[in-house]
Design a protein around this motif. Structure first.
Motif, short mmCIF file in Angstrom:
data_model
loop_
_atom_site.label_atom_id
_atom_site.label_comp_id
_atom_site.label_asym_id
_atom_site.label_seq_id
_atom_site.Cartn_x
_atom_site.Cartn_y
_atom_site.Cartn_z
N ILE A 17 0.84 -1.21 0.00
CA ILE A 17 0.00 0.00 0.00
C ILE A 17 0.88 1.25 0.00
O ILE A 17 0.61 2.22 -0.72
CB ILE A 17 -0.96 -0.01 1.21
N SER A 18 1.93 1.26 0.79
CA SER A 18 2.85 2.41 0.79
C SER A 18 3.55 2.53 -0.56
O SER A 18 3.73 3.64 -1.08
CB SER A 18 3.88 2.26 1.92
N ARG A 63 2.35 1.71 -3.33
CA ARG A 63 1.34 2.14 -4.31
C ARG A 63 1.14 3.66 -4.28
O ARG A 63 0.93 4.28 -5.32
CB ARG A 63 0.02 1.43 -4.01
N TYR A 64 1.20 4.26 -3.09
CA TYR A 64 0.81 5.66 -2.96
C TYR A 64 1.96 6.63 -2.66
O TYR A 64 1.79 7.84 -2.79
CB TYR A 64 -0.24 5.80 -1.87
N PHE A 124 3.57 11.87 -1.58
CA PHE A 124 2.50 11.17 -2.31
C PHE A 124 2.72 11.22 -3.82
O PHE A 124 3.24 12.20 -4.35
CB PHE A 124 1.14 11.79 -1.98
N LYS A 125 2.30 10.16 -4.49
CA LYS A 125 2.32 10.13 -5.95
C LYS A 125 1.12 10.90 -6.47
O LYS A 125 -0.03 10.56 -6.14
CB LYS A 125 2.27 8.68 -6.45
N MET A 135 -1.93 9.20 -8.08
CA MET A 135 -2.81 8.36 -7.26
C MET A 135 -3.80 9.17 -6.42
O MET A 135 -4.48 8.63 -5.56
CB MET A 135 -1.97 7.48 -6.33
N ALA A 136 -3.89 10.48 -6.68
CA ALA A 136 -4.72 11.36 -5.85
C ALA A 136 -6.19 10.93 -5.86
O ALA A 136 -6.85 10.92 -4.81
CB ALA A 136 -4.59 12.81 -6.33
N GLU A 188 -7.50 7.95 -6.41
CA GLU A 188 -7.69 6.69 -5.67
C GLU A 188 -7.55 6.92 -4.17
O GLU A 188 -8.26 6.28 -3.36
CB GLU A 188 -6.69 5.65 -6.15
N LEU A 189 -6.66 7.82 -3.78
CA LEU A 189 -6.52 8.14 -2.35
C LEU A 189 -7.79 8.77 -1.80
O LEU A 189 -8.17 8.53 -0.65
CB LEU A 189 -5.33 9.08 -2.13
N LEU A 221 1.60 6.75 6.67
CA LEU A 221 0.56 6.86 5.65
C LEU A 221 -0.83 6.56 6.20
O LEU A 221 -1.77 7.34 6.01
CB LEU A 221 0.86 5.90 4.49
N SER A 277 -9.88 1.08 -6.35
CA SER A 277 -11.04 1.95 -6.13
C SER A 277 -12.32 1.14 -6.02
O SER A 277 -13.23 1.50 -5.26
CB SER A 277 -11.17 2.97 -7.26
#
Length: 498
Positions: A22-23, A25-26, A122-123, A126-127, A129-130, A151, A293
């Motif tokens: 998860i980390s 990924r984001y 943060f990427k 990916m905003a 999806e976050l 995170l 998502s």
């Protein structure tokens, strides 16, 4: 079965078990276990092959023992820094000696690891999806994570628990950081000695977690099917639960492992067998996908009789009851007999007790959480409130979450009228154009009492970026003053009324 169908069967609030995936990924600044140790070895020596030599020493039957690798690198790292006080890692040595002066002995190796995980980068891609991930906060009981970074607590705003503090927790609204956290370097678990000590002291923590696993659905995120952390949890459970019992079947049905599959848009749950030590095979539910998502939206749309948010609030009141002090406990079937200011734990007939979670001011105080979580259930209460035309109330944003608010048109007109009147009556001292909030706060020509009204003025006329105004509002929710409500309503109007 689809992910939506699977999660819709839940009858209790799910627990998330969050791993490194998860980390990765984001966040831009995240590492696999292998990458983390490789980076530290390279930063120490400047030689990429140095790490490979250590790794080769720790190959056991074709599988690398990362605990042993970490142990070797820790010893080398600590010795190298001790011998080079003011070299490349001077700031790590500074922290080490500052703590030693207080009789606190920290590993330099772990101080450096804590530093690597101390910031969240943060990427940008990916905003969206976050945002979907944030929406599930209202339905999540608690979170268990093996990650060192911040995170999870940043997104969920749950209470962080590390080490023995796990034993002092409420089961709702907690982040259990079972392998430590960047904020407490001494509690980071990464070497053979760390894991040995952890296992010796783990029994009570194991019992605490076992209770969660038995009573709640568990969703593993950021792990693969062969991950040792997943196997350890399953082994923990089925050491205490008979594998072929009805309870075991119920627990297994509650398990969902979400495995990353690059570019896969799969939403179908399948069964997967995991073989544990001793040959015990456990069948769990698995979803391999890149469409996270879909998972988050399924959790967000889960409708349970009571939200996790409600339970957290009740637990806080019960905690105050246990602690003693000035709190009123009433057992009643008539809420009208109670004072408005009392904290109430009301027990009575469902026919006579109506529970309203939040007042209109509390909705405003939780404005951004409600928007982030798309918490439409709470917003149903708006139609029960008497919101006067003299009040500031940000209805436009709430309508984006719940379009079925009957009083919406009336409240929209009230909001527009109230904001327009406010702008028309702002004194000239507040009508100074600026393009950033920082400029307003630093402008000595604007009195301290006029600065927020100047922010209101510049927000209304589009001189300030709404993202900056939002961040300012999010940081200042502790005091819901009239000026704050005014700015919130102007922001809400500019953001959602277009």
């Amino acid at each position: 079965m689809t992910i939506q169908e699977f999660i819709s069967q839940y009858r209790n609030h799910p627990i998330l078990f969050v791993g490194t995936g998860i980390s990765l990924r984001y966040l831009k600044n995240s590492f696999t276990w292998d990458d983390l140790l490789s980076k530290i070895a390279f930063e120490l020596t400047g030689n990429p092959e140095y790490y490979y030599d250590i790794k080769a020493q720790c190959d056991i039957d074709g599988k690398f023992n990362y605990l042993k690798i970490a142990s070797i690198i820790e010893e080398k790292f600590n010795s190298a820094l001790q011998a080079d006080r003011d070299g490349k890692f001077k700031h790590i040595n500074d922290i080490f000696y500052q703590n030693m002066a207080k009789n606190i002995n920290l590993s330099r190796f772990k101080i450096y690891i804590a530093e690597l995980f101390s910031k969240l980068e943060f990427k940008e891609e990916m905003a969206a999806e976050l945002k979907d991930l944030k929406k599930i906060r209202k339905n999540i009981g608690s979170i268990i994570t093996t990650n060192y970074d911040g995170l999870v607590e940043n997104i969920f705003e749950f209470t962080k628990l590390i080490g023995n503090n796990i034993l002092l927790s409420n089961p709702y609204g907690s982040v259990y950081k079972i392998h430590g956290c960047h904020e407490q370097a001494e509690k980071i678990i990464i070497t053979e000695a760390d894991y040995s000590t952890f296992d010796e002291k783990y029994e009570l923590i194991r019992a605490q977690l076992l209770s969660l696993f038995i009573h709640n659905p568990i969703i593993f995120l950021g792990y693969g099917v062969g991950d040792d952390n997943v196997k350890k949890i399953l082994k923990t459970i089925f050491t205490y639960v008979e594998p072929n019992s009805d309870l075991a079947t119920r627990i297994k049905n509650n398990f969902l492992l979400v495995e990353y599959g690059k570019d896969l848009d799969n939403q179908i749950i399948s069964e997967h067998d995991i073989v544990l030590e001793g040959g015990l095979t456990i069948r769990i539910n698995k979803l391999k996908t890149d469409n996270f998502s879909a998972i988050y939206n399924s959790i967000s749309e889960l409708h349970l009789p009571v939200t996790a948010l409600d339970i957290r609030k009740v637990q806080n009141i019960v905690k105050e009851i246990y602690a003693g002090g000035e709190i009123k406990v009433s057992i009643t079937e008539d809420l009208d007999t109670l004072k408005n200011g009392d904290k109430i734990l009301a027990i009575g007939s469902q026919k006579t007790i109506n529970y309203h979670y939040e007042t209109a001011p509390e909705l405003m105080a939780n404005y951004f959480n409600i928007i982030d979580e798309s918490n439409s259930q709470i917003l149903k209460l708006i139609d029960k409130y008497r919101i006067q035309s003299t009040q500031y109330f940000p209805i436009y944003g709430f309508i984006t979450v719940n379009s079925e608010i009957a009083a919406a048109d009336k409240l929209k007109k009230q909001q527009v009228d109230k904001v327009t009147s406010c702008i028309d009556h702002l004194p000239g001292s507040c009508q100074i154009q600026h393009t950033t909030i920082e400029q307003i706060l630093n402008d000595e020509a604007i009195t301290p009492s006029s600065k927020l009204n100047c922010i209101v003025f510049n927000t209304y006329y589009g001189n300030l970026q709404l993202d900056e105004v939002e961040q300012y509002l999010r940081k200042n929710t502790s005091t819901i003053s009239t000026d704050y409500k005014k700015l919130l309503c102007v922001y809400d109007l500019k953001k959602y009324a277009a």
